[in-house]
Design an enzyme around this catalytic site. Structure first.
Site, PDB file in Angstrom:
ATOM      1  N   ASN A  69     -38.013 -24.505 -16.863  1.00 12.42           N
ATOM      2  CA  ASN A  69     -38.787 -23.275 -17.028  1.00 12.42           C
ATOM      3  C   ASN A  69     -37.948 -21.996 -17.031  1.00 12.42           C
ATOM      4  O   ASN A  69     -38.462 -20.922 -16.796  1.00 12.42           O
ATOM      5  CB  ASN A  69     -39.856 -23.165 -15.943  1.00 12.42           C
ATOM      6  CG  ASN A  69     -40.878 -24.265 -16.061  1.00 12.42           C
ATOM      7  OD1 ASN A  69     -41.040 -24.841 -17.133  1.00 12.42           O
ATOM      8  ND2 ASN A  69     -41.533 -24.600 -14.973  1.00 12.42           N
ATOM      9  N   CYS A  70     -36.641 -22.128 -17.248  1.00  9.84           N
ATOM     10  CA  CYS A  70     -35.806 -20.925 -17.351  1.00  9.84           C
ATOM     11  C   CYS A  70     -35.732 -20.491 -18.791  1.00  9.84           C
ATOM     12  O   CYS A  70     -35.215 -21.190 -19.643  1.00  9.84           O
ATOM     13  CB  CYS A  70     -34.384 -21.220 -16.853  1.00  9.84           C
ATOM     14  SG  CYS A  70     -34.211 -21.157 -15.079  1.00  9.84           S
TER      15      CYS A  70
END
Lengths: 96, 116, 108
Positions: C106-107
């Site tokens: 989720n970066c």
């Protein structure tokens, strides 16, 4: 169960087709005073399983329209703004 | 606002469960109280000694065991479904709380979302 | 390290196979970002490697990376400023890349 807890009015948002096992699970979990909104494939329950749905069942207009059902079920139809209003009015929401 | 994510689908057959774990961890990342409830075939997530190398996937058991580190305080499972799938204290992930009444368990959360 | 000895990586520089990682690989990847690895770096890298062995995942986001470090080492190291100084850019991404782990999901 020995005591029945006071029911918090719950908004149930169901997006599964009538054949999905969660469809039955949702109908089984409804308590008096709850509101059921059908979205996505769940709107297909209106033509197929009408008599199993509680009085006052609603359906998302865009999902009805997409499937050619808006005209037949205009009485149950709500738009997104109304759906948002319902989510604000209910202290509990279950998304099935 | 407290959120309960419910997993009712078996592990490995679809991505639904992984997305559920992702969602739960995302809530925890923003310090939103989040809990997990496993019911139906979903309880199979909780079995020890999963070794999915042969099907080219990562171990959901090991992934799930990271949840408490990220602040997911509560992992619950339906007692009757655990029994149905042969899950006992001896072969179930540590820290899982079994509940007899899943409806009552769900009633404790403002938001309940089924995964997938 | 010669190019042929470097394990295969994806287009963002993450190892395709976490088990191909060695400390030497870490030094090379860190060097690409002008990071000289100190004891403070290795402490976090070792922590991440242990985390991966135990959980078969990278911390999914930067916030959760910071949270996991805080859970393990306490407030002093579990804060984004400290980790940003060690691993510039997005600390979770930079640290996981150096530690030979998959890209945090989720970066952005």
């Amino acid at each position: 169960m020995t005591s029945t807890p006071v029911q918090t009015p719950t908004l149930h948002i169901l997006n599964k087709a009538p054949e999905h096992s969660r469809f039955a699970a949702c109908l089984g979990a409804l308590s008096p005073g709850d509101v059921l909104v059908l979205s996505e494939n769940a709107v297909l329950a209106l033509p197929a399983r009408r008599n199993e749905l509680p009085e006052g069942t609603l359906a998302v207009s865009a999902d009805l329209s997409a499937r050619g059902l808006e005209e037949a079920f205009a009485a149950q139809s709500i738009d997104y703004a109304e759906l948002v209003r319902l989510t604000e009015q209910h202290p509990r929401i279950i998304s099935w | 606002m407290s959120t309960l994510i419910v997993v009712d689908q078996a592990p490995y057959g679809s991505w639904a469960g992984r997305e559920a774990l992702d969602m739960t961890l995302s809530l925890a990342a923003f310090d939103q109280p989040a809990a997990l409830l496993f019911i139906g075939a979903g309880v199979n997530w909780l079995r020890q000694q999963q070794a999915p190398e042969g099907i080219g996937q990562k171990s959901l058991e090991k992934n799930l065991s990271a949840a408490p580190i990220f602040g997911v305080e509560t992992i619950m499972a339906s007692a009757s479904d655990c029994q149905r799938y042969g899950l006992t204290d001896a072969n179930t992930l540590a820290g899982v709380v079994t509940v007899d009444d899943t409806k009552a368990a769900m009633a404790g959360y403002e938001q309940v979302a089924f995964a997938g | 390290m010669t190019d042929s000895a470097m394990p295969q990586r994806n287009n963002e520089g993450f190892l395709e196979d976490a088990s191909a990682w060695t400390p030497e690989v870490a030094r090379v990847i860190a060097g690409e970002s002008d990071i000289e690895l100190t004891d403070n770096h290795w402490e976090i890298i070792d922590f991440l490697r242990d985390f991966y062995r135990e959980h078969e995942m990278s911390p999914p986001s930067n916030r959760l990376f910071v949270k996991a470090v805080k859970e393990h080492f306490g407030e002093e190291k579990g804060n984004s400023i400290y980790l940003m100084q060690l691993f510039p850019g997005t600390p979770a991404k930079t640290a996981c890349r150096i530690a030979g782990m998959p890209r945090p999901t989720n970066c952005l």
